[in-house]
Design an enzyme around this catalytic site. Structure first.
Site, short mmCIF file in Angstrom:
data_model
loop_
_atom_site.label_atom_id
_atom_site.label_comp_id
_atom_site.label_asym_id
_atom_site.label_seq_id
_atom_site.Cartn_x
_atom_site.Cartn_y
_atom_site.Cartn_z
CB THR A 120 -0.94 -0.03 1.23
OG1 THR A 120 -1.79 -1.16 1.11
CG2 THR A 120 -1.78 1.22 1.34
CE LYS A 133 6.34 11.86 -15.22
NZ LYS A 133 5.96 10.93 -16.29
CE1 TYR A 173 1.09 3.30 9.14
CE2 TYR A 173 2.65 4.03 10.82
CZ TYR A 173 1.51 4.25 10.07
OH TYR A 173 0.80 5.42 10.23
CE LYS A 177 1.71 5.73 6.48
NZ LYS A 177 0.68 6.49 5.78
P1 NAD Z 1 -7.76 4.73 9.33
O1 NAD Z 1 -7.37 3.30 9.43
O2 NAD Z 1 -9.03 5.15 9.97
O3 NAD Z 1 -7.82 5.20 7.82
C1 NAD Z 1 -7.08 4.60 6.77
C2 NAD Z 1 -8.04 4.39 5.62
O4 NAD Z 1 -7.30 3.85 4.52
C3 NAD Z 1 -9.15 3.38 5.95
O5 NAD Z 1 -10.39 3.89 5.54
C4 NAD Z 1 -8.75 2.15 5.16
O6 NAD Z 1 -9.86 1.35 4.81
C5 NAD Z 1 -8.05 2.77 3.97
N1 NAD Z 1 -7.11 1.89 3.27
C6 NAD Z 1 -6.15 1.11 3.81
N2 NAD Z 1 -5.45 0.49 2.86
C7 NAD Z 1 -5.99 0.88 1.67
C8 NAD Z 1 -5.71 0.57 0.33
N3 NAD Z 1 -4.74 -0.29 -0.02
N4 NAD Z 1 -6.47 1.14 -0.64
C9 NAD Z 1 -7.48 1.99 -0.31
N5 NAD Z 1 -7.79 2.33 0.95
C10 NAD Z 1 -7.04 1.77 1.93
O7 NAD Z 1 -6.53 5.57 9.93
P2 NAD Z 1 -6.35 7.14 10.11
O8 NAD Z 1 -5.97 7.35 11.51
O9 NAD Z 1 -7.48 7.89 9.54
O10 NAD Z 1 -5.03 7.37 9.23
C11 NAD Z 1 -5.07 7.98 7.97
C12 NAD Z 1 -3.65 8.15 7.45
O11 NAD Z 1 -2.89 8.96 8.35
C13 NAD Z 1 -2.89 6.83 7.32
O12 NAD Z 1 -2.12 6.87 6.14
C14 NAD Z 1 -1.99 6.80 8.52
O13 NAD Z 1 -0.80 6.08 8.30
C15 NAD Z 1 -1.70 8.28 8.73
N6 NAD Z 1 -1.38 8.56 10.13
C16 NAD Z 1 -2.35 8.58 11.08
C17 NAD Z 1 -2.01 8.80 12.41
C18 NAD Z 1 -3.05 8.86 13.50
O14 NAD Z 1 -2.65 8.98 14.67
N7 NAD Z 1 -4.33 8.81 13.23
C19 NAD Z 1 -0.67 9.01 12.76
C20 NAD Z 1 0.30 8.96 11.76
C21 NAD Z 1 -0.06 8.76 10.44
#
Ligand code: NAD
Ligand code: UDP
Length: 350
Positions: A120, A133, A173, A177
């Protein structure tokens, strides 16, 4: 380009050419914006905000860690569209901006299928950068404080290169990232693309999945049920918790900043708490009879985390407004309104 910074509370009429807003003004040149991971905790709030600003928003999600109910209230809006799609497969849309939030974010869920998590962040990101792009679109990456690993520098500035275990259980992860950031920078250098990299620190708030497995949702779910609060390790490890509205404001400011502000930029709340302090605050705010119980610390759990937000202050004039107690109260109030039986745990690891 559009009316940056203007928040429209009510859209009376919307078309791809513009929106007629509550006070009768016609706002032209709306942008077509895709939010991947748009049905998730943060993504759904971002979609809500962008729809409210009058933009043409396409939410893309595979619903791995979310469900349609997070965006069901937007489905009736003329400027909102929902696509079930996995970003590991190519996506062909015509857009002005892409916010990439697609990735499981909770350790239990991203470790459930670590190879998929890595795909992903690498294949998915290559697909989105390719789309950006082709469309000459601006593209935003939801990166993470996990790129710093278990940090030797505290608080963490963007210049710190991190201390990640590349072969540990969190690496799918953390390294995913990090690789995504590398890809963003390489596309930027090779193709002069408009990119934004946001390093997000632990964020919480209403609409967190109750079986998300992250500390705030676990503690609140346990406190509301009167169950024991599960502290992993001695509870002296620290995190810094940002309320979701503050974070989404940071996203928008970064996306709309001048193009030389590519990031990486930390967005988070510098207020640092031990996990034990967090548990005690949840119990106090909820008024719960729950007791603290101590369980084994997961592998590679970092000892501390706190953002240095000097760059966000300087370039985005951004800082958090909501402090932990207030944010926990709002989050607990929201958890009280949901029917937990309507939520399916994404994996057994919560
Ligand atoms: P979340 O799990 O609620 O949201 C992630 C979303 O991505 C979900 O809806 C999931 O179904 C979707 N998803 C996962 N893999 C996918 C794929 N291959 N194709 C399409 N959709 C996919 O988590 P969140 O807290 O809302 O996080 C959102 C983003 O922010 C993420 O990328 C996460 O790494 C980043 N992030 C969040 C936090 C936090 O504390 N919430 C901290 C650091 C980074
Ligand atoms: N944690 C905990 N009990 C729980 C869930 C998490 O003590 O029920 C701890 C976890 O070990 C970590 C911290 O809380 O030290 C934050 O965990 P989370 O999964 O929310 O995020 P991350 O470790 O990615 O920062």
């Amino acid at each position: 380009m559009s009316n940056y910074g203007q928040v429209l509370n009510k859209l009376d009429v919307w078309s791809p050419h513009g929106a007629l807003v509550g006070d009768g003004r016609f706002v032209s040149q709306v942008k077509r914006i895709v939010v991947t991971g748009g049905a998730g905790f943060l993504g759904s709030h971002l979609c809500e905000r962008l729809v409210g600003e009058g933009h043409d928003v396409i939410c893309v999600d595979n619903f791995f860690t979310s469900q349609k109910s997070n965006v069901a209230h937007l489905l009736g809006q003329a400027n909102f569209e929902l696509i079930r799609h996995d970003i590991v497969h190519p996506l062909w849309l015509e857009v002005d901006e892409i916010y990439n939030l697609a990735c499981p974010a909770s350790p239990g869920h991203y470790q459930y299928n670590p190879v998929k998590t890595m795909k992903t962040s690498v294949i998915g990101v290559i697909n989105l950068l390719g789309m950006a792009k082709r469309c000459n679109a601006k593209v935003f990456q939801a990166s993470t404080s996990e790129v710093y690993g278990d940090p030797e520098v505290h608080p963490q500035p963007e210049s710190y290169r991190g201390s990640v275990n590349p072969i540990g259980v969190r690496a799918c992860y953390d390294e995913g990232k990090r690789a995504a950031e590398t890809l963003f920078m390489d596309y930027y250098r090779m193709h002069k693309m408009k990119i934004r990299i946001c390093r997000i620190f632990n964020t919480y708030g209403p609409r967190m999945h109750p079986f998300d497995g992250r500390v705030v949702s676990n503690f609140i779910r346990q406190a509301l049920a009167g169950d024991d609060i599960t502290i992993f390790g001695d509870g002296l490890q620290t995190r810094s918790f940002c309320y979701r509205d503050d974070l989404v404001e940071g996203f928008i400011r970064l996306m709309n900043a001048p193009d030389e502000v590519t990031g990486p930029i930390n967005i988070g709340n510098p207020g640092e708490y031990t996990i034990k302090q967090l548990a005690e605050m949840v119990i106090e705010v909820k008024g719960s009879p729950s007791k603290l119980v101590y369980e084994q610390l997961p592998a590679d759990d970092k000892t501390r985390g706190q953002p240095d937000i000097s760059l966000a202050k300087k370039h985005l004039d951004w800082g958090p407004a909501v402090q932990l107690r207030e944010g926990l109260q709002k989050t607990i109030d929201w958890f009280k309104t949901i029917d937990i039986d309507q939520y399916r745990p994404p994996t057994p690891n919560y």
